[in-house]
Enzyme design. Structure first.
Site, PDB file in Angstrom:
ATOM      1  N   TYR A 193       5.504  -9.626   7.382  1.00  0.00           N
ATOM      2  CA  TYR A 193       5.432  -8.188   7.595  1.00  0.00           C
ATOM      3  C   TYR A 193       5.791  -7.879   9.046  1.00  0.00           C
ATOM      4  CZ  TYR A 193       3.169  -7.016   3.162  1.00  0.00           C
ATOM      5  OH  TYR A 193       2.905  -6.802   1.838  1.00  0.00           O
TER       6      TYR A 193
ATOM      7  N   ASP B  45       0.825  -1.215   0.000  1.00  0.00           N
ATOM      8  CA  ASP B  45       0.000   0.000   0.000  1.00  0.00           C
ATOM      9  C   ASP B  45       0.859   1.265   0.000  1.00  0.00           C
ATOM     10  OD1 ASP B  45      -2.275  -1.535   0.113  1.00  0.00           O
ATOM     11  OD2 ASP B  45      -2.451  -1.420   2.293  1.00  0.00           O
TER      12      ASP B  45
END
Lengths: 250, 250
Positions: free
Chosen positions: A109, A51
């Protein structure tokens, strides 16, 4: 030949990796550098979209090109044409059919949350800050409910058209290093904003604003409103991509 | 009352701490914040001058002022008036005769040297980079010659008018964390650019360009030309100030 490149980038100035119309992307500046170096603008396959504003420590991409530049010299050659917030760390030749996204088994992540009333003068844009005292041990314990194969529909932002919301989380840890709380999650795939909503939910639990059982309830109800808020992108880093099953050489 | 404040600052935009004519200093922006908060601009005593571009993790200063703001609220109140690269971490009342510089027993500096061909996209301005492979163990061993009371005249930049060039180094360590080489030195005081020249000399030794005995030679000759180069300021951090003798509570 098929070339696999490892990038690190500071996502603050980019609308994610994937080329799109309304803003500069990491893929675009990488293709610009390729074009300046090779005189050619090959298609680039990234391991993930990422993103806007999200960072990467270990982003993998591949492209097909013919070049006589030795692989070990390619990082420095490309870095000359890249902005300082995008760095090539490694380049190597891979089998012709290797695909950075399809061949990935899982991705890790890391979310960095500074648990303090005071910002750092050194790491602006590289963490999110939450002043409420957080119980990292309670967050780690609650996160174990997420490990395994579940329907994560409650942990997806509206606006996604994905039908299959089942994913497998291999591991999820929450640890504290001084005033920094570190979330690490590895999964076979992610829904839109999934990591940021998972971490936002754990923050509610760590601050005592939601019971630990809130996670089981959200998994069962599949309702976005049963999960916590979406944390901002600046704390999020794509930290590792695994091309072997977990337990393999990574 | 006499107030002791702990600051962290990114020195990249400042001409050091101490107020001077030709550039913005950390002391100046701190006094600006004090004036906005208290309506008064007291004299500020810093623990050290620090050079242009040098950072601080634990900078101590004190000033005399009358305020009804509770000490534990002072950091947030001052931070509202400070730029993001200068943060107040702590404030407390101290004895009337406390002086941040004169009462300091020793100061620890940390130098961060990235031993890599590739820069980091995340830490721009927070390290110096040296691509030649460095032997951190050899540098650590050589640094032990510096520990103790010595005449450090060879490790001082020209332009200083200091007559007494004898200082005591309490400890000096060189360690490697991944591709980052960390130098940590604690001493009762420092000559002009002393840490940066000491680290620059150890880099010559770690890269094999100078024998370890070069340190003993420079200490004995007192000649600047026998020491190594002055490393740039962006790798240097004032990391701790001790108000008790080493081994005390710090």
């Amino acid at each position: 030949m098929n070339i696999l490149v490892t990038l690190a980038f500071h996502g603050g100035a980019y609308h994610g990796f994937q080329v799109q119309k309304n803003g500069r992307t990491v893929c675009e500046v990488f293709q610009d550098a390729l074009e300046q170096l090779l005189g050619d603008r090959p298609d680039v396959k990234g391991c993930s979209r990422t993103d806007a504003g999200v960072h990467a420590l270990d982003f993998k991409l591949n492209f097909h090109a013919d070049t006589r530049i030795p692989m070990q010299k390619l990082p420095l050659a490309l870095n000359r044409y890249l902005p300082a917030d995008v760095r090539v760390l490694d380049a190597r030749q891979v089998p012709e059919d290797f695909h950075a996204r399809y061949w990935a088994h899982s991705k890790e992540y890391t979310y960095r949350l500074k648990n303090s009333a005071i910002d750092s003068p050194f790491e602006q844009g590289l963490y999110w800050r939450s002043p409420s005292p957080l119980d990292a041990d309670a967050m780690h314990a609650a996160a174990q409910q997420l490990v395994g194969t579940h329907d994560f529909a409650a942990f997806m932002s509206a606006g996604s058209s994905i039908a299959d919301t089942v994913r497998t989380i291999h591991r999820f840890s929450v640890t504290r290093e001084g005033d920094m709380v570190l979330f690490k999650v590895a999964a076979d795939g992610y829904l839109y904003n999934m990591v940021r909503i998972l971490c936002g939910t754990l923050v509610e639990i760590g601050a005592g604003r939601m019971p630990a059982e809130g996670i089981a309830r959200a998994l069962e109800s599949r309702k976005r409103s049963d999960a916590g808020p979406t944390l901002p992108p600046q704390g999020l880093f794509l930290s590792h991509v695994y091309y072997e099953p977990e337990g393999g050489t990574g």
